[in-house]
Design an enzyme around this catalytic site. Structure first.
Site, PDB file in Angstrom:
ATOM      1  N   GLU A  50       0.923  -1.026   0.016  1.00 46.71           N
ATOM      2  CA  GLU A  50       0.341   0.207  -0.161  1.00 46.71           C
ATOM      3  C   GLU A  50       1.107   0.910  -0.355  1.00 46.71           C
ATOM      4  O   GLU A  50      -0.004   2.638  -0.432  1.00 46.71           O
ATOM      5  CB  GLU A  50      -1.365   0.043   1.040  1.00 46.71           C
ATOM      6  CG  GLU A  50      -2.279  -0.878   1.003  1.00 46.71           C
ATOM      7  CD  GLU A  50      -1.701  -2.248   1.319  1.00 46.71           C
ATOM      8  OE1 GLU A  50      -1.041  -2.447   1.772  1.00 46.71           O
ATOM      9  OE2 GLU A  50      -2.559  -2.965   1.605  1.00 46.71           O
ATOM     10  N   PHE A 112     -11.760  -6.767  13.869  1.00 43.20           N
ATOM     11  CA  PHE A 112     -10.940  -7.454  13.087  1.00 43.20           C
ATOM     12  C   PHE A 112     -10.424  -6.192  11.909  1.00 43.20           C
ATOM     13  O   PHE A 112     -11.977  -5.912  11.146  1.00 43.20           O
ATOM     14  CB  PHE A 112     -11.701  -8.106  12.254  1.00 43.20           C
ATOM     15  CG  PHE A 112     -10.624  -8.727  11.276  1.00 43.20           C
ATOM     16  CD1 PHE A 112      -9.467  -9.486  11.615  1.00 43.20           C
ATOM     17  CD2 PHE A 112     -10.752  -8.579   9.951  1.00 43.20           C
ATOM     18  CE1 PHE A 112      -8.318 -10.106  10.446  1.00 43.20           C
ATOM     19  CE2 PHE A 112     -10.166  -9.386   9.125  1.00 43.20           C
ATOM     20  CZ  PHE A 112      -8.653 -10.219   9.154  1.00 43.20           C
ATOM     21  N   GLN A 113      -9.213  -6.423  12.088  1.00 42.27           N
ATOM     22  CA  GLN A 113      -8.433  -4.978  11.297  1.00 42.27           C
ATOM     23  C   GLN A 113      -9.277  -3.771  11.018  1.00 42.27           C
ATOM     24  O   GLN A 113      -9.628  -3.043   9.936  1.00 42.27           O
ATOM     25  CB  GLN A 113      -9.153  -5.705   9.473  1.00 42.27           C
ATOM     26  CG  GLN A 113      -7.973  -7.319   8.905  1.00 42.27           C
ATOM     27  CD  GLN A 113      -7.873  -7.382   7.492  1.00 42.27           C
ATOM     28  OE1 GLN A 113      -8.877  -6.704   6.597  1.00 42.27           O
ATOM     29  NE2 GLN A 113      -7.015  -7.717   7.763  1.00 42.27           N
ATOM     30  N   LYS A 162     -17.476  -0.057   5.731  1.00 43.49           N
ATOM     31  CA  LYS A 162     -18.445  -0.927   4.570  1.00 43.49           C
ATOM     32  C   LYS A 162     -19.831  -0.394   4.250  1.00 43.49           C
ATOM     33  O   LYS A 162     -20.045  -1.354   3.597  1.00 43.49           O
ATOM     34  CB  LYS A 162     -17.790  -2.493   5.203  1.00 43.49           C
ATOM     35  CG  LYS A 162     -18.220  -3.122   3.945  1.00 43.49           C
ATOM     36  CD  LYS A 162     -17.432  -4.780   4.290  1.00 43.49           C
ATOM     37  CE  LYS A 162     -18.260  -5.786   3.594  1.00 43.49           C
ATOM     38  NZ  LYS A 162     -17.448  -7.441   3.300  1.00 43.49           N
ATOM     39  N   MET A 480      24.550   8.055   2.457  1.00 46.00           N
ATOM     40  CA  MET A 480      24.356   9.361   3.054  1.00 46.00           C
ATOM     41  C   MET A 480      24.663   9.583   4.894  1.00 46.00           C
ATOM     42  O   MET A 480      25.124  10.217   5.327  1.00 46.00           O
ATOM     43  CB  MET A 480      22.919  10.012   2.880  1.00 46.00           C
ATOM     44  CG  MET A 480      22.522  11.875   3.048  1.00 46.00           C
ATOM     45  SD  MET A 480      23.814  12.488   2.793  1.00 46.00           S
ATOM     46  CE  MET A 480      22.851  13.332   1.287  1.00 46.00           C
TER      47      MET A 480
HETATM   48  C1  LIG Z   1      12.814   5.242   4.929  1.00 44.13           C
HETATM   49  C2  LIG Z   1      14.065   5.672   6.111  1.00 44.13           C
HETATM   50  N1  LIG Z   1      14.701   5.287   6.922  1.00 44.13           N
HETATM   51  C3  LIG Z   1      16.064   5.978   7.444  1.00 44.13           C
HETATM   52  C4  LIG Z   1      15.539   7.051   6.785  1.00 44.13           C
HETATM   53  C5  LIG Z   1      17.629   7.679   6.307  1.00 44.13           C
HETATM   54  N2  LIG Z   1      18.367   7.257   5.487  1.00 44.13           N
HETATM   55  C6  LIG Z   1      18.364   9.077   4.803  1.00 44.13           C
HETATM   56  S1  LIG Z   1      19.388   8.310   3.555  1.00 44.13           S
HETATM   57  C7  LIG Z   1      20.053   7.225   4.087  1.00 44.13           C
HETATM   58  C8  LIG Z   1      20.884   5.907   3.507  1.00 44.13           C
HETATM   59  C9  LIG Z   1      20.026   5.660   2.077  1.00 44.13           C
HETATM   60  O1  LIG Z   1      20.792   5.090   2.014  1.00 44.13           O
HETATM   61  P1  LIG Z   1      20.876   4.310  -0.519  1.00 44.13           P
HETATM   62  O2  LIG Z   1      19.696   4.360  -0.479  1.00 44.13           O
HETATM   63  O3  LIG Z   1      21.900   3.654  -0.655  1.00 44.13           O
HETATM   64  O4  LIG Z   1      21.134   5.799  -0.923  1.00 44.13           O
HETATM   65  P2  LIG Z   1      23.298   6.830  -0.647  1.00 44.13           P
HETATM   66  O5  LIG Z   1      23.070   7.400   0.180  1.00 44.13           O
HETATM   67  O6  LIG Z   1      23.758   5.317  -0.877  1.00 44.13           O
HETATM   68  O7  LIG Z   1      22.863   6.798  -1.907  1.00 44.13           O
HETATM   69  C10 LIG Z   1      19.211   6.442   5.299  1.00 44.13           C
HETATM   70  C11 LIG Z   1      19.196   5.498   5.564  1.00 44.13           C
HETATM   71  C12 LIG Z   1      15.026   7.615   5.673  1.00 44.13           C
HETATM   72  N3  LIG Z   1      15.610   8.749   4.879  1.00 44.13           N
HETATM   73  N4  LIG Z   1      14.131   6.780   4.804  1.00 44.13           N
END
Ligand SMILES: Cc1ncc(C[n+]2csc(CCOP(=O)(O)OP(=O)(O)O)c2C)c(N)n1
Ligand SMILES: [Mg+2]
Lengths: 566, 160
Positions: A50, A112-113, A162, A480
């Site tokens: 979703e 439920f749900q 529903k 990052m």
């Molecule tokens: C749902 C979610 N969980 C955690 C984060 C924290 N976060 C920001 S950037 C990042 C790393 C992303 O890794 P990747 O997709 O490999 O991208 P890269 O920075 O390596 O290009 C994380 C964990 C986030 N932004 N969103």
């Protein structure tokens, strides 16, 4: 008038609103509605999770400017959608999300749900409804679409018990929506426009700082006219990219944490900052007291709560950006004191100074033999698509490199989760955009971490022929976060090394997509060419220099002039 | 600084939680909150007492306006207004203190609304300063329980 079922009424409402695609996932609470969907011309796209449905509706909305629609079942269906809703909320994207709910008689029984999704989404929707009276179903849906799209847009959720969907009701004729508690201000106050224009005439070092509001209001043309005839340099937030042509000489690109040197310097030295549809986010301002310290600030925004929230504003203009910019343009045209050529001459020393910053520290990166640099991948994507593709992104370094190195010349070409920063946004958003514009090239610039958050939507893309191209900038890191650890945590890479990553080429094959890999620089261009020429869903896996950083970087809490450079 | 806001909102399910959720979600303060129907049963009125710097009060005002269910927000503490709060206090009333309690209640124009062998429950109405004064005086005698309604307030009618 003959009565129809709630399900039929919902479909009629969607048709009335011009909806031709919806994204959803069925369940017991919405089964009546699904039954009706089978025989209607609206295309239903069955996602695999979703969250994907809501992001896809959001991607469609960002790319087209229309209201995106998602349909989820009750309970876990609804809660799975929450991240998508919050993503749309933080970026002011117009979507309407329908959720199933248990029958009215069971509400509050821990049936439920059953979840209180109206309660859960109250802080992340523009507004939401539980339809408790069948006679209010139609008017609620019409109001929801109106709310989602007008003023400062945003997600609206409608929770549908529903038995309401199954009950019989009239279908009243549509009438103009008038809400006494909601009247967004569209037209600017002429006195404020005049004040802003007079400040403009006085300014020696003006800057236009534009955000997503320019794109949401379809105000790029008016903005471009203003920038050009006043010869004012423009900087954009992540959400504002494409609101002004990236290749226009007046464009200095993005500002803020990973903004260009010239952008951040010119804001800090400007004497007039004209913010348009932007909200002074902390990623933009850095340390607040050092942000635009010499500037008088004009702020155009449709949402009064954005004005003087973080930064005191001298001349607020509450209005739709398009109307406000039009009014500013008109005022200047009709003013005896305004002469475009004279103003250009007046601003020339300032423009020279800005260009000088840009020449000294342009966006750049270091070549490293045949190692693939992520910036080079994005540059090559830009080159081979003539800067004319729809680019979605995941979140992290990949997102910043896409923002920095792809030159967005048109609005609605960068679809990215700016406010919430939702990993997993890019692929489903790309599917939404591609289904809306089947003839356009749609590329998800992805990270190896983020892509795995909604990778299941490859099946959705395959099923509906959404031939998007996924470009994974694979550093085998949550890059990052790793960059922050490198710079501020003594290189202690806690939980950011992706020790197991799937073979994305094999994974592509498993989904019936085409997988391509590049491990050396000279393979990048052929891989992208092949991907663009392939009439299928494609995953490109680029093994990039693993510890590449995103620069410039303003460390959190620092002034935006304190940039770490390449 | 303290501000008293008068808020008109649609009398719809969830409307109240939109207001309180706004305050908790954005870290605004609520000192007291009173809400009830107006003459029009579709509309509720709310008196909300809050505090914060001018810029926070401005944000509170704007954010409240932004809620779809909110019809009108007035910062009535910006002008002349009347405010009232009611309090019911159960205070110790034993042989030695009974007369004293009655005298205090009388001075503050309160009423005894319930009696037990060793307590009086008294009702007092007034602006916040008066309530505070009563409480300060009764406290040494022995307050067993205290229930306050929170402030309601109305802007004064224009004088002309
Ligand atoms: C749902 C979610 N969980 C955690 C984060 C924290 N976060 C920001 S950037 C990042 C790393 C992303 O890794 P990747 O997709 O490999 O991208 P890269 O920075 O390596 O290009 C994380 C964990 C986030 N932004 N969103
Ligand atoms: Mg990565």
């Amino acid at each position: 008038m003959s009565k129809i079922t709630g399900a039929q009424a919902i479909i009629k409402c969607l048709q009335e609103e011009g909806v031709d695609i919806i994204f959803g996932f069925p369940g017991g609470a919405v089964i009546d509605l699904y039954d009706e969907l089978m025989d209607c011309p609206i295309k239903h796209v069955l996602v695999r999770h979703e969250q994907g449905a809501v992001h896809a509706a959001d991607g469609l909305a960002r790319a087209t400017g229309k209201v995106g629609v998602a349909l989820l079942t009750s309970g876990p269906g609804a809660t799975n959608g929450v991240t998508g809703i919050a993503t749309a909320y933080l970026d002011s994207i117009p979507i309407v999300v329908f959720t199933g709910q248990v029958p009215r008689a069971l509400i509050g029984n821990d049936a439920f749900q059953e979840v209180d999704i109206v309660g859960i989404t109250r802080p992340c929707t523009k507004h939401n409804y539980l339809v408790s009276d069948p006679d209010e179903l139609v008017s609620t849906i019409r109001e929801a679409f109106y709310l989602a799209a007008s003023g400062r847009p945003g997600p609206v959720l409608i929770d549908l018990p529903k038995d309401v969907v199954a009950s019989m009701m009239d279908f009243p004729d549509p009438e103009p929506i008038r809400m006494k508690t909601y009247q967004p201000k569209v037209k600017p106050h002429p006195g404020q426009v005049e004040k802003a224009c007079k400040a403009f005439l006085q300014a020696k070092r003006p800057v236009l700082y534009i955000g997503g509001g320019v794109i949401l209001a379809n105000a790029s043309k008016e903005l471009t006219e203003l920038a050009e005839k006043t010869q004012t340099p423009v900087t954009m937030t992540l959400m504002g990219l494409g609101g002004f042509p990236g290749t226009n000489p007046l464009s200095m690109g993005m500002l803020g944490m990973h903004g260009s040197y010239a952008s951040n310097m010119m804001v800090s030295e400007s004497d007039l900052l004209i913010a348009v549809g932007a909200r002074f986010d902390d990623r933009v301002t850095g340390r607040l007291d050092a942000f635009a310290p010499h500037a008088k600030i004009v702020h155009i925004d449709v949402d009064p709560t954005s004005i003087s929230k973080n930064v005191g504003v001298d001349i607020p203009i509450v209005a739709d950006c398009k109307h406000a910019l039009q009014a500013v343009n008109d005022w200047l045209e009709n003013s005896a004191d305004f002469d475009s050529a004279a103003m250009a001459e007046n601003h020339q020393p300032w423009i020279d100074r800005v260009m000088d910053w840009d020449k000294k520290h342009p966006l750049s990166y270091q070549e490293e033999g045949d190692v693939i640099k992520p910036q080079y991948v994005v540059e090559t994507l830009n080159k081979l698509t003539n800067g004319d593709a729809i680019i979605t992104t995941e979140v992290g370094q990949n997102q910043m490199w896409a923002a920095q190195f792809y030159k967005f010349n048109k609005p609605r070409r960068l679809l990215t989760s700016g406010g919430l920063g939702t990993m997993g946004y890019g692929l489903p958003a790309a599917i939404g955009a591609k289904l809306a514009f089947p003839d356009m090239t749609v590329i998800d610039v992805a990270g190896d971490g983020s892509i795995q958050m909604n990778i299941q939507e490859l099946a959705t893309a395959k099923q509906y022929g959404a031939k998007v191209k996924v470009a994974i900038l694979n550093n085998n890191y949550l890059g990052m976060v790793r960059q922050w650890q490198e710079l501020f945590y003594n290189r202690r890479y806690s939980a950011t090394v992706m020790e197991v990553t799937p073979d994305f080429v094999a994974l592509a094959a498993a989904y019936g997509a085409v997988g391509l890999r590049a491990t050396k620089k000279d393979e990048v261009e052929p891989v992208i060419k092949e991907a663009l020429a392939t009439d299928n869903l494609v995953i490109m896996d680029f093994s990039i220099s693993r510890e590449e950083g995103v620069f410039p970087m303003v460390p959190a809490g620092k002034a935006t002039t304190e940039m770490l450079l390449v | 600084m303290k501000h008293t806001l008068s808020i008109l909102l649609q009398n719809k399910p969830g409307a109240l939680s939109r207001v309180t959720g706004l305050f908790s979600g954005r870290g605004f303060n609520i000192e007291s909150l009173c809400v009830a129907e107006t003459l029009d049963p579709k509309v509720s009125s709310m008196t909300l007492v809050t505090w914060g710097s001018d810029s926070i009060i401005e944000q509170i005002n704007k954010q409240l306006h932004k809620l779809i269910d909110v019809i009108k927000v007035t910062d009535i503490s910006e002008g002349e207004y009347v405010e009232r709060e009611m309090v019911i206090i159960r205070v110790k009333a034993e042989a030695g203190t009974r007369a004293e309690v009655l005298r205090v209640i009388d001075i503050f124009r309160g009423k005894v609304v319930d009696v037990s062998p060793n307590t009086y429950s008294v009702e007092i109405t007034g602006p916040e300063s008066k309530i505070k004064a009563v409480v300060d005086i009764l406290r040494p005698i022995g307050i067993k329980e205290i229930i306050r309604t929170g402030t309601i307030a109305m802007a004064r009618a224009p004088k002309k």
